[in-house]
Every structure is written in C-alpha cells, then in structure tokens.
Design an enzyme around this catalytic site. Structure first.
Site, PDB file in Angstrom:
ATOM      1  N   GLY A  19       0.695  -1.356   0.257  1.00  0.00           N
ATOM      2  CA  GLY A  19      -0.193  -0.049   0.589  1.00  0.00           C
ATOM      3  C   GLY A  19       1.036   1.224  -0.009  1.00  0.00           C
ATOM      4  CE  LYS A  20       6.038   4.239   3.454  1.00  0.00           C
ATOM      5  NZ  LYS A  20       6.593   4.373   5.166  1.00  0.00           N
ATOM      6  N   GLY A  80      -6.345  -7.088   1.502  1.00  0.00           N
ATOM      7  CA  GLY A  80      -6.701  -5.669   3.051  1.00  0.00           C
ATOM      8  C   GLY A  80      -5.456  -4.410   3.288  1.00  0.00           C
ATOM      9  CG  HIS A  81      -3.465  -0.549   1.898  1.00  0.00           C
ATOM     10  ND1 HIS A  81      -3.831   0.836   0.429  1.00  0.00           N
ATOM     11  CD2 HIS A  81      -2.725  -0.192   2.999  1.00  0.00           C
ATOM     12  CE1 HIS A  81      -2.961   1.252   1.110  1.00  0.00           C
ATOM     13  NE2 HIS A  81      -1.689   0.832   2.399  1.00  0.00           N
ATOM     14  CB  THR A  82      -5.119  -0.305   7.540  1.00  0.00           C
ATOM     15  OG1 THR A  82      -5.693  -1.302   8.125  1.00  0.00           O
ATOM     16  CG2 THR A  82      -5.592   1.174   8.531  1.00  0.00           C
ATOM     17  CB  THR A 107      -9.511 -14.056   4.573  1.00  0.00           C
ATOM     18  OG1 THR A 107     -10.156 -14.799   2.928  1.00  0.00           O
ATOM     19  CG2 THR A 107      -8.215 -13.886   4.003  1.00  0.00           C
ATOM     20  NE  ARG A 135      -6.467 -15.268   9.421  1.00  0.00           N
ATOM     21  CZ  ARG A 135      -6.600 -15.933   8.158  1.00  0.00           C
ATOM     22  NH1 ARG A 135      -6.083 -17.321   8.818  1.00  0.00           N
ATOM     23  NH2 ARG A 135      -6.335 -16.112   7.447  1.00  0.00           N
ATOM     24  CG  LEU A 161      15.790  -1.215   7.042  1.00  0.00           C
ATOM     25  CD1 LEU A 161      15.857  -3.363   6.793  1.00  0.00           C
ATOM     26  CD2 LEU A 161      16.760  -0.690   6.219  1.00  0.00           C
ATOM     27  CG  ASP A 162      10.736   1.116  10.802  1.00  0.00           C
ATOM     28  OD1 ASP A 162      10.575   0.845   9.335  1.00  0.00           O
ATOM     29  OD2 ASP A 162       9.865   1.327  10.804  1.00  0.00           O
TER      30      ASP A 162
HETATM   31  P1  IMP Z   1      -8.627 -16.944   0.948  1.00  0.00           P
HETATM   32  O1  IMP Z   1      -7.693 -16.748  -0.242  1.00  0.00           O
HETATM   33  O2  IMP Z   1      -9.196 -16.598   1.577  1.00  0.00           O
HETATM   34  O3  IMP Z   1      -8.786 -18.350   0.325  1.00  0.00           O
HETATM   35  O4  IMP Z   1      -7.817 -17.364   1.094  1.00  0.00           O
HETATM   36  C1  IMP Z   1      -6.116 -18.360   0.986  1.00  0.00           C
HETATM   37  C2  IMP Z   1      -5.368 -18.002   2.022  1.00  0.00           C
HETATM   38  O5  IMP Z   1      -4.112 -16.633   1.580  1.00  0.00           O
HETATM   39  C3  IMP Z   1      -5.050 -18.579   3.172  1.00  0.00           C
HETATM   40  O6  IMP Z   1      -3.651 -18.269   3.933  1.00  0.00           O
HETATM   41  C4  IMP Z   1      -4.796 -16.632   3.803  1.00  0.00           C
HETATM   42  O7  IMP Z   1      -4.187 -16.350   4.849  1.00  0.00           O
HETATM   43  C5  IMP Z   1      -4.664 -16.564   2.420  1.00  0.00           C
HETATM   44  N1  IMP Z   1      -4.072 -14.631   2.040  1.00  0.00           N
HETATM   45  C6  IMP Z   1      -5.422 -13.902   1.192  1.00  0.00           C
HETATM   46  N2  IMP Z   1      -5.062 -13.091   1.364  1.00  0.00           N
HETATM   47  C7  IMP Z   1      -4.146 -12.847   1.466  1.00  0.00           C
HETATM   48  C8  IMP Z   1      -3.356 -11.018   2.560  1.00  0.00           C
HETATM   49  O8  IMP Z   1      -4.392 -10.620   1.651  1.00  0.00           O
HETATM   50  N3  IMP Z   1      -2.688 -11.237   2.091  1.00  0.00           N
HETATM   51  C9  IMP Z   1      -1.621 -12.297   3.422  1.00  0.00           C
HETATM   52  N4  IMP Z   1      -2.666 -13.496   3.287  1.00  0.00           N
HETATM   53  C10 IMP Z   1      -3.633 -13.941   2.267  1.00  0.00           C
END
Ligand code: IMP
Length: 485
Positions: free
Chosen positions: A78-79, A101-103, A190, A364, A393-394
């Site tokens: 995202g950054k 997911g990107h906050t 997810t 999680r 890196l920080d």
């Molecule tokens: P799914 O994409 O929800 O089917 O999840 C399958 C695997 O990909 C799981 O281990 C999730 O935790 C991982 N995963 C899916 N999307 C992301 C993400 O954006 N970041 C990190 N892990 C992800």
C-alpha cells in the site's frame, strides 16, 4: 508504448554497491557446523561478487508499472502504491478479492480497502476492478460508503469489468463449511468466499458482473447458485445451509448499486493505452500464495504474479514496462502451511509487536520469521522483477543479529529454490547468512547515506543475492518515511 526520458539519480544506488564491496568480505560468519535446531541461524558463504550493476544515468520513466508482493502477502504494498499512484492516471486491481486488506486513513477516518485499488485515494486516478478479481458486491458498497464518509468519492471514477466474477453470500458460507470440514488441515482462509467463487468460475457455473445488466435473470441464476451451494454445504460438508431469503435482499440491493459501474474494462484499458496513459497495476496477496507457484495447497485461489495481471486485466505482456516487487525486511504469513523461516520464540513475538503484524482483513496474528531470500529470489525469477521496494526495515532496529535465509537444505542437499512438494518444504532447514544488526532509529533517514552501516550492509546483501536493485526503502509507517533511491 511512448516513454519519456527522465534523469535518474544513479549515485545513491552506486553507494550501496560500493559499500557492499567493502563490507561484504567481513559480513558473514563462517561456520560449517550443522544447525542444531530447525531455525537456529547457521551460515552460508556470502555472495562474494558485487553483482548489482550501476543504474544507467538516463532511464525512461515507466508508463506502466506493476506492483507485486514477493512473499506471503502483507508486504506493505500500500505504501509503495501510494507513492506511485501520484504518477498514475489509471490504477487497476487484477486478481483476488476482499481477502486483501490495506488500512488507509481518509479524512481522519481509518478505513480498510479490500477491493478497490489503493490508488483510489489519488483523486485524479481512474480506478479499474479487472476481470480477474472476484467481486463481493456487498463488501464493495461498504467500502465505497466508508470512503465517501471520509470525503473520498470513488464511485464516479470506478469501472468494474463485466467479466469479473461475483462473490455471493453462498460462496462465503461454502468457504466456511469447506474449512470446517477440513479440520486440522484447513488452509486458514480469510472466509471471504474467494476459493468457492474461483471454483465456480473455472467450473463455468459462476455469475459475472455483466449478468447484472438484467437483474431479474441475475436473481434467478443467483437462487440456483445458492441452492447448489446449500446442497454442497449440507450433503458434503455437514454444514448449516444459508438462509436464502434473508441473504437475497442485501445482495440485490448492492448489485443494483454497482450495476451502473460495470463495463468492458479491457476495452477501456486498450483505449487508455493507445492514449498513452500511465498505469499502475496493483497486485494483491503475494507470490508465495500463488495458486500455481505458491506453497500449494496453502495458497489463495488466484495467480498473484505478473501472469494474473495479464489475464486479469486484458492487456498484453507488451504493455508492462516495469515490475516492482515489494519485500518486507522480514517474513510473515497468515493461515496454515510450511514456513521454513518461522520464529516461534520471543524474537518472533517481538517482530509481531513492533511490526504490528495482525491481519487487516481478519485481525489474526501473523506468523513471523527472518527474511527468506530463497522465497523472494524465486518470486523475482517468476515475475521478471525490475526493482525491489524494501519495506519495514525499521522493524529490525534493535536486533543484535539479522539472519537472512539464503538456501534451503533437505536431507543434506541444498535446494537453491522453493520446492514444489509440500513435504520437502516442511522439512527444509534454512541456511543462514548472519549479519550484524543496528540499534539506531531509522525514522529520520531519507538517503542511503543516513542509514547505519549495518543497515546498508543488509540492503546490499539483499540486492546482491537477488541481482535486483533496491529502489525504495521503508523506514517508518508515515507516508514520507521512505528512502527513494
Ligand atoms: P483465501 O484467499 O481467503 O482463500 O485464503 C487462502 C490463504 O491465503 C490463507 O492462508 C490466507 O490467510 C491467505 N491470504 C489471502 N489473502 C491474503 C492477504 O491479502 N494477505 C495475506 N494472506 C492472505
């Protein structure tokens, strides 16, 4: 595609290369003792030759950039996207769905973007959700509302591919039922319905955004899909069927809202390319979660690399000028699956706390470990990565030593790459190059020269081992806490 020439500062990168040749000789502990425990750092021979070539004095500004995560997702894409989106007229998501997911902070409000490209925050950019994305209409409407509440109106700039498949509540219910039925061997998804939606796509039983043109027909097909999912949930996975009537109302409401945004985005992108527009393609997840090359079956259900960008956008390989790989300075993953560099001790916990390694989509805690250059090197080769953006890196500040995994060993044999078989990966023992750490804060560093010598050595080791130059270095969470080389 036309490309404008722009001078590029070559000195900063040369500096990294120079200090490499000085420091490289002394930077590796030499020990031939076998590792006593799976993750206790043992050493490897350093990359002796400085292999990073000096940047050319002139290099064309890429008109079309691709940003990919080179680990297991959550690399901090995202950054980097935020920085590059300023120079882009069209920002595109090509694969995955609301599992990402990107906050972001918009108008003082914290919002998590799942489906919209992060470049949406740059008001001038046109946003495209490409055909490779699996789109949850309800989640998208929520996201648009949250952004609007913060003062960012995204809908007028958003185009959704008519070929993008739709994630229905039935897919989410099926995702949960399949995971529950797997018990201890669950993937740890997810639960956003991603896998079941891609299953329907490949099985040719899915519904696409283009189906929203006729809502009555869409509703009939959606009911059929719900019925089929419920049969699977109850008969195959011993789960509880989804209540169709209560799910249908909010689904149709969301579909009605997004229907006007649906169009042939491939045609739009082709025209934009002809017009010489600047593109930014935003990868989601990371290459080690790729359904073909990731740690299968503990992967997501899409192609998370450059292949997914091509098939998920409709542009040909000729349109991509630069592939930027985002690499976190250490490793994390969520969900199940082998993770050779995992730290199951206090150091892993310290990285998690300092790096705030908790999922933006699910909350999680992420599994943490040292940097794995076997995995990252594999991802670079698969995707023709041109430059690395090194993030966070920080977070390594304060570690006495910063080991880097430079090879895997299985039954006494060095592999040099990520094995395809899960049981080999599960048995892989990391071979470490142990580098000294640093204690100085990096927050105020804005050039390579500002970094402590040990941090510079860490970066040199990465680019020399990968044979890919580092172009950006994240030194803090703030927008401007980044070194641009
Ligand atoms: P799914 O994409 O929800 O089917 O999840 C399958 C695997 O990909 C799981 O281990 C999730 O935790 C991982 N995963 C899916 N999307 C992301 C993400 O954006 N970041 C990190 N892990 C992800």
């Amino acid at each position: 595609m036309p490309a404008t020439k722009q001078p590029r500062p070559s000195t900063a990168l040369a500096k990294v290369g120079k200090s490499q040749s000085k420091a490289g000789k002394h930077s590796v502990k030499s020990s031939k003792k076998p590792a006593p425990a799976k993750n206790s750092p043992r050493t490897a021979k350093s990359a002796t030759k400085p292999v990073v070539r000096a940047a050319p004095a002139q290099r064309p500004t890429a008109r079309s950039r691709v940003v990919l995560g080179l680990q297991w997702g959550d690399e901090g894409k995202g950054k980097v996207i935020d920085l590059l989106a300023k120079e882009s007229e069209v920002v595109v998501r090509c694969q995955g769905g609301a599992n990402a997911g990107h906050t972001v902070v918009v108008g003082g409000r914290k919002t998590v973007l799942h489906l919209l490209p992060s470049g949406v925050l740059h008001q001038g950019a046109a946003c495209v959700i490409g055909n490779g994305v699996v789109l949850d209409p309800i989640a998208l409407c929520q996201e648009l509302d949250e952004l609007a509440a913060g003062g960012c109106e995204a809908a007028p700039r958003l185009r959704i591919s008519d070929r993008a498949h739709l994630v229905l509540p039935a897919h989410k219910a099926l995702d949960a039922a399949i995971e529950a039925a797997k018990g201890a061997s669950k993937v740890g998804t997810t639960l956003r319905g991603i896998g079941p939606c891609y299953i329907d796509k490949v099985a040719r039983t899915g519904l696409r955004a283009g189906d929203l043109r006729n809502l009555a027909t869409f509703e009939r097909k959606a009911r059929d899909l719900f019925a089929a999912a419920n049969r699977q949930i109850t008969a195959l996975h011993a789960g509880t069927a989804i209540e169709v009537e209560s799910a249908m109302g909010p689904l149709l409401q969301a579909c009605r809202r997004i229907a006007p945004l649906v169009s042939d985005t491939a045609a739009f992108l082709h025209q934009a390319a002809r017009d010489g527009s600047r593109f930014l393609f935003e990868g989601a997840q990371g290459v080690l979660l790729d359904v073909d090359f990731g740690t299968y079956p503990f992967v997501t259900s899409s192609n998370t690399g450059i292949g997914g960008v091509i098939t998920g956008s409709g542009l040909s390989h000729k349109h991509f000028d630069e592939v930027i790989g985002v690499v976190k300075a250490y490793s994390t993953r969520v969900g199940s699956g082998p993770f050779p560099v995992e730290l199951l001790d206090a150091t892993g916990e310290a990285l998690r706390q300092r790096g705030r390694e908790f999922g933006a989509t699910t909350g999680r805690p992420r599994r943490c470990g040292w940097l794995d250059l076997v995995a990252v090197g594999f991802a670079c080769r698969l995707n023709g990565v041109d430059r690395i953006a090194l993030t966070k890196l920080d977070i390594l500040t304060g570690e006495r030593e910063v080991p880097i995994c430079v090879d895997y060993e299985v039954d006494g044999e060095r592999l040099g790459t990520v094995p395809s078989r899960l049981d080999d990966l599960a048995r892989a023992k990391p071979v470490w190059e142990v580098l000294p750490g640093w204690s100085e804060s990096l927050a105020a560093c804005r050039t390579i020269a500002d970094l402590p010598a040990a941090a510079r050595r860490y970066i040199e080791t990465i680019q020399n081992r990968l044979e890919v130059p580092v172009g950006w270095i994240g030194v803090g969470p703030g927008r401007d806490e980044i070194i641009v080389i």
